[in-house]
Write an enzyme that holds these catalytic residues in place. Sequence first.
Site, PDB file in Angstrom:
ATOM      1  N   HIS A 182      30.536-108.086  27.679  1.00 46.50           N
ATOM      2  CA  HIS A 182      29.978-106.046  27.123  1.00 46.50           C
ATOM      3  C   HIS A 182      31.292-105.235  27.232  1.00 46.50           C
ATOM      4  O   HIS A 182      31.027-104.775  26.622  1.00 46.50           O
ATOM      5  CB  HIS A 182      28.748-105.752  28.420  1.00 46.50           C
ATOM      6  CG  HIS A 182      29.299-105.045  30.004  1.00 46.50           C
ATOM      7  ND1 HIS A 182      29.514-106.408  30.650  1.00 46.50           N
ATOM      8  CD2 HIS A 182      30.316-104.213  29.900  1.00 46.50           C
ATOM      9  CE1 HIS A 182      30.354-105.399  31.725  1.00 46.50           C
ATOM     10  NE2 HIS A 182      30.595-103.534  30.854  1.00 46.50           N
ATOM     11  N   ASP A 210      28.035-113.391  31.284  1.00 46.38           N
ATOM     12  CA  ASP A 210      28.742-111.735  30.074  1.00 46.38           C
ATOM     13  C   ASP A 210      30.073-112.018  30.604  1.00 46.38           C
ATOM     14  O   ASP A 210      31.248-110.962  31.518  1.00 46.38           O
ATOM     15  CB  ASP A 210      28.130-110.142  31.565  1.00 46.38           C
ATOM     16  CG  ASP A 210      29.189-109.153  30.883  1.00 46.38           C
ATOM     17  OD1 ASP A 210      29.297-108.816  30.113  1.00 46.38           O
ATOM     18  OD2 ASP A 210      28.867-107.983  31.731  1.00 46.38           O
ATOM     19  N   SER A 248      34.713-102.986  34.534  1.00 45.87           N
ATOM     20  CA  SER A 248      34.893-104.444  34.068  1.00 45.87           C
ATOM     21  C   SER A 248      35.202-105.038  33.801  1.00 45.87           C
ATOM     22  O   SER A 248      36.076-104.383  32.785  1.00 45.87           O
ATOM     23  CB  SER A 248      33.440-103.518  32.473  1.00 45.87           C
ATOM     24  OG  SER A 248      32.593-103.483  33.094  1.00 45.87           O
TER      25      SER A 248
END
Length: 394
Positions: free
Chosen positions: A130, A160, A244
């Site tokens: 992402h 992911d 992230s």
Amino acid sequence: MGLFEDEFYSTKPSRRSARVRQSGRHPYRGLALMVAAALIVGSGTTLLVTRQLAPKSSPLVITEANNPRPTATPDPDSDPVVEAVSRVQTAVVSVITTDVKEDLVQNGGMGSGVIFKKEDGKALVVTNNHVIETGNTYEVVLADGTHREAKLVGSDAYTDLAVLSMKDDGIKTVAEFGDSDKLRVGETAIAIGNPLGLSFSHTITKGIISSKQQTIPVYLGQNGDVRWEMEVIQTDAPINHGNSGGALINLKGQVIGINSMKISDTGVEGLGFAIPANSAKPVLDTLVKEGKIKRPKMGIYSEDLQPFTIDFDVLKLPKSVTKGVVVTDVADPAKSAGLVAKDVIVQLDQQEIDSTMELRKYLFYKKKIGDKLDVTFYREGKKEKVTLTLSELD
């Protein structure tokens, strides 16, 4: 009830349609940039799961030769957290993603990444899917502030994870992966990344392993129409937008997880999640070798059989059939095998199937591309069976 914004994976079904696409002609090229999502836990409480992306501002075994350890006698007064961070901090990088079309920058974002391997003059960086899927041009910022152009090696929405490559000139530190299966609840966990952008790059936060394994429901696709579940590590080490793709490490300085998301709501603290290292390693190895994760598909669009969404009179099901998967549309190979809309799938091979999630997990975990698949279903109230050959999910 609280509401949060999940920039990438949604735990809320599409507003457009209840139809969940199992496989075949997926109508999206990336995941949703801004969609609402909710994780229901407890008694009537709605918590919010957010992906931590900041706004723009060979097998994975690392040897001592690739990442030498200090040989000096440890200082008895040294802080073990400081020692752990010093071993891996320079392997953590910032990842800048930009969407460039016709020489114009459309949008961009920023996350973190970890250098996990060097080979053939390239340094490989793991980050979240992402983080990179919002654009088509990538840049890595090293710990010393150096900017380097990077290229996408491969990515996978279901796990992911993504891999970038850049030149390895001057890269001295390569992160070592730890054994996430040996984690203990309560042991120290340290997050390294760049929350809120480059101004806070290489920020260190500390907490514990709150749970070795949690299952988080997510929705993939531009309209949140592909449901999946991720198995993640839970930690209370503070994770914010921009973390992230960064490292979650143990006191040995080993990467035990890739930071991915958190639960965010008023009155909620310390609920962050990371992809376990042992889950990430085989995916990264495959992405490096093949550029993608190959998965089988049946070629059906479907939704769960539920009394409040399905007209049982139309399906003409026996009263004993209360669970299954309703086919809403078909593509090959299911179409060629004879499946049609309104068929209700109740079994794959010898495995009973109660939901689209179970169907998808059975395909991904138990079958391979080219395998034969026996499909048991009801049509017009009659139980039937067909056999099809699984093809590759686009």
